[in-house]
Structures are given as structure tokens and as C-alpha cells.
Design a protein around this motif. Sequence first.
Motif, PDB file in Angstrom:
ATOM      1  N   UNK A  81      36.793  98.781 -42.482  1.00 33.52           N
ATOM      2  CA  UNK A  81      35.856  99.692 -43.158  1.00 33.52           C
ATOM      3  C   UNK A  81      36.503 100.996 -43.622  1.00 33.52           C
ATOM      4  N   UNK A  82      37.801 100.933 -43.876  1.00 41.31           N
ATOM      5  CA  UNK A  82      38.480 102.087 -44.458  1.00 41.31           C
ATOM      6  C   UNK A  82      38.510 101.981 -45.983  1.00 41.31           C
ATOM      7  N   UNK A  83      37.959 100.916 -46.515  1.00 43.86           N
ATOM      8  CA  UNK A  83      37.941 100.741 -47.964  1.00 43.86           C
ATOM      9  C   UNK A  83      39.097  99.890 -48.439  1.00 43.86           C
ATOM     10  N   UNK A  84      39.000  99.465 -49.690  1.00 48.48           N
ATOM     11  CA  UNK A  84      40.045  98.617 -50.263  1.00 48.48           C
ATOM     12  C   UNK A  84      41.350  99.386 -50.398  1.00 48.48           C
ATOM     13  N   UNK A  85      42.443  98.670 -50.292  1.00 47.58           N
ATOM     14  CA  UNK A  85      43.741  99.267 -50.530  1.00 47.58           C
ATOM     15  C   UNK A  85      43.921  99.576 -52.003  1.00 47.58           C
ATOM     16  N   UNK A  86      45.013 100.212 -52.364  1.00 47.61           N
ATOM     17  CA  UNK A  86      45.195 100.668 -53.735  1.00 47.61           C
ATOM     18  C   UNK A  86      45.618  99.585 -54.722  1.00 47.61           C
ATOM     19  N   UNK A  90      43.941 108.790 -52.103  1.00 45.69           N
ATOM     20  CA  UNK A  90      44.261 107.754 -53.083  1.00 45.69           C
ATOM     21  C   UNK A  90      43.950 108.214 -54.504  1.00 45.69           C
ATOM     22  N   UNK A  91      42.900 109.003 -54.662  1.00 43.57           N
ATOM     23  CA  UNK A  91      42.577 109.533 -55.989  1.00 43.57           C
ATOM     24  C   UNK A  91      43.676 110.493 -56.455  1.00 43.57           C
ATOM     25  N   UNK A  92      44.128 111.344 -55.563  1.00 43.80           N
ATOM     26  CA  UNK A  92      45.217 112.262 -55.892  1.00 43.80           C
ATOM     27  C   UNK A  92      46.483 111.481 -56.240  1.00 43.80           C
ATOM     28  N   UNK A  93      46.769 110.431 -55.476  1.00 47.16           N
ATOM     29  CA  UNK A  93      47.968 109.632 -55.718  1.00 47.16           C
ATOM     30  C   UNK A  93      47.936 108.988 -57.105  1.00 47.16           C
ATOM     31  N   UNK A  94      46.760 108.612 -57.559  1.00 51.46           N
ATOM     32  CA  UNK A  94      46.644 108.041 -58.900  1.00 51.46           C
ATOM     33  C   UNK A  94      47.045 109.065 -59.961  1.00 51.46           C
ATOM     34  N   UNK A  95      46.647 110.318 -59.756  1.00 49.53           N
ATOM     35  CA  UNK A  95      46.995 111.346 -60.744  1.00 49.53           C
ATOM     36  C   UNK A  95      48.499 111.570 -60.783  1.00 49.53           C
ATOM     37  N   UNK A  96      49.154 111.496 -59.632  1.00 50.73           N
ATOM     38  CA  UNK A  96      50.610 111.691 -59.604  1.00 50.73           C
ATOM     39  C   UNK A  96      51.318 110.466 -60.174  1.00 50.73           C
ATOM     40  N   UNK A  97      50.749 109.290 -59.963  1.00 49.95           N
ATOM     41  CA  UNK A  97      51.294 108.080 -60.589  1.00 49.95           C
ATOM     42  C   UNK A  97      51.275 108.213 -62.111  1.00 49.95           C
ATOM     43  N   UNK A  98      50.206 108.788 -62.653  1.00 49.59           N
ATOM     44  CA  UNK A  98      50.143 108.992 -64.103  1.00 49.59           C
ATOM     45  C   UNK A  98      51.222 109.967 -64.572  1.00 49.59           C
TER      46      UNK A  98
END
Length: 416
Positions: A7-12, A300-308
Motif C-alpha cells: 500500500x505504498x503505491x505503484x512503483x515508478x 516521485x513527482x519531484x524525480x519526474x521533473x528532474x528526469x525531464x
Amino acid sequence: MTQIDLAWGAGPSARYEELAARFRPIFAEIGKEAVERELMRKLPRAEIVKLKNAGLGALRVPEAEGGFGATLPELANILIELSEADSNITQALRGHFGFTEDVVNRSQNASRKRWTERIASGDIAGNAWTEIGGAKQDAFSTRISQKNIGLVVNGTKYYTTGSLYADWIDVGATGLEGEGIVLQVRRDHPGVNVVDDWDGFGQILTASGTTTFTDVDVDPDDVVIDEEKFRYGAAFYQLVHLATLAGIGRSIANETAAAVGARTRSYSNGAGPRSSQDPQVLQVVGRIRSNAYAAGAIVLQVAQSIQRAFEAHFVDDPDAEEKANAIAELETSQAVTVVTNLILEASTIIFDALGASSTKKPLGLDRHWRNARTLSSHNPRIYKDRIIGDFAVNGTPPPYQWRIGETPAPSGSDKP
């Protein structure tokens, strides 16, 4: 069990569970003795060697170059899981992951090939950037100079987190012409002395102490101009801290639930015959878990921005890259205060779910607050809301890098 099952949510990513499966048995071993290491101040040397041998340090190295080709969200989620086991180890490896990030931002040249091969083979890099005392914001007292026919570096650094465990040390210094540079030296060079004199009350196993360099040989091929390093560095290093905090949150949630479930005594004025059946206690446990869940989702949301920002680096569009870097820094700054508050609250109310006996030292539950408080004192969070507000109201772009030190006296001032 998968992250979804817990219940920690889906992985990235679709492949995340397969990627994480390689490291989870080691994380489980690390977690079993985390409290003992904390109480005995036993440095996690053996644990870091196991992670090196498993290839954790090569997560971001592309598969074609011997690594796992992990995206930044995948890396962040792995670091959350590692921090759930022991946040000291994640911080000890922070410098390595930052150095590796700079390497994978380089073009396909001899420098990149040399370092991806080293990292893929298991080599780990520590860091030596911060100087204390009368250090200046605009220059390092650590310098390179000519000696005989080669270059050497001399100087003293503090907060050299993880360097005691490393094969190489990434050093910020002043170059021959007074320019800011970055260089790497062997940890086992006879002129390198790393001392575990970190005396903070948290993250006590990170070996964030003093490193001195005395006529240490420098390979000219490993000298890089500081301004040429990857632009989203500040956001990246903060991401590692955020992932570490989120992992601490998960550890708090797990330990609280286990302690409440095992508790047989209850208060005469409680709301249930056992703590595990007391709705007020369960509410505290639920709040802690929700805080940890929210922190992980934000990371994970922050990591997406850095991936961009990473991907924009290879598009050959300077304006698009500049915008992506600015957005990554802004998203990171927006997350810092919120994630910090979530985990600091969780590390405090854990004791509301238990009792006075939970403050006994052998349980080590105080380590969570000490570690979270220490982490959230880096790159001070008090400035983040102002930076975000200035962007929202005035469109002011965020600062990309920061340093601490004395600033030059204003022109005409006779003050020291």
C-alpha cells in the motif's frame, strides 16, 4: 511483496519491481541491525560493500555502459527503500550518486568512458566540498598547484559525507588561475586523510567528518570546470535528501505498527482493551503511515521533473534545457518544506501511539527524529517558501546552486 501490496503505491515504472528485487534482500539485512549499529555507533562498512558488489552505485549508468540504466524516479524509489532500512547509508552514498549523475550527463568522450567503467565495476565516490571556519562563498581555500611536472591538491574539507567508505573523492577546489574546479583523487592516496569526527546528533554513521589533502596527485584529465557540471545538481542533491526522509517515514510507520501490535498493556482511560484495538492509537498509526505515503508520492513527482531536466540536456535546445532546469529546482523547493514537516511530525507522534517505555534508549526510536531533523537542516528549508513565493508572484527564477561561507565586505566598508 510488491510496493503495491504494501500500500505504498505503484512503483515508478513497469520494470521497477524487477529492478528492486536485486537489492531488497540486502536492504532487509541492513534493516535488521540498523538499531544496533546506531546504538553502538558501528559504521556500516560491510553493508556498503554488499551494496557496491550488487551494483547499487551503477544504477544510473546506462545498460550499454555496464549499469542498470535506471531513470531518476527509479533511483529515487530505490533510495526510499534503502533509507527505510538505514538512512545513514543513503546519505553516505549521496555524493556518489551526485558524481555519477554528472558523469552520465557528459558527452561520449574519454572522461565519460573512464568513469562509467569505474562505476560499473563497483567503484564508489565520496565528496569533499564544504569548508568551515573562515571559508569564502566565492572560492575554495583548497587549491591545486604545480609540483615537479604534475598537479597536486592541498586543503581541508568538512562534511565529507561517505568519503570514508569510498574509492574516490570528488573535490571542489580553486584552480591554477583562480577558477572554480572539480577533481577526483584516490581515497587510498597516502596524502589523503579521512577522519570520522562528525559529532552531530543525527545521521551519526555517515562519516561526515574531516578530510585533508596533502600534496595529493591529481590527474589533469579528471579536472573539470565547476560551471560545466550538470545544471540541475542542486535539485538532484535535494532529491536524495527527500528520498531519505521519505524512507525514514516508512521506517517510522513500520516500527510504530509493530510496536502497537505487540503492546499488551493499556491505559485505564484508554479507548480499547489493547492498544491494537484503541481507535485513538490506531488514528495516530494511520496518520504516521499517511505522512510517509504522501512523502513518497511527492518524491516521485519531484524525480519526474528532474528526469525531464536530464532528458532536456540531450535535445540541443538551450532554452528548453534552461526551462526544464528551473522547473526541476522549483518543484524540488516546493517539496522540501512539506516533506520535512510530514516526516518530522511522524517522528514526534510515534510516541503518542506508544508510551513512556518507548523512550528507552535500546529501542532507538529517537533516531528517527534526530536523523530527520539533521537531514532537514541541510540547504535550509526556511528559504524554500520565499523562493517559491518570489517565482509565483514575480516570476523570479530559482537559484541553481548554493554555498555557505563568508561574503566579501561591501565596497568601502571597513568592517572585517
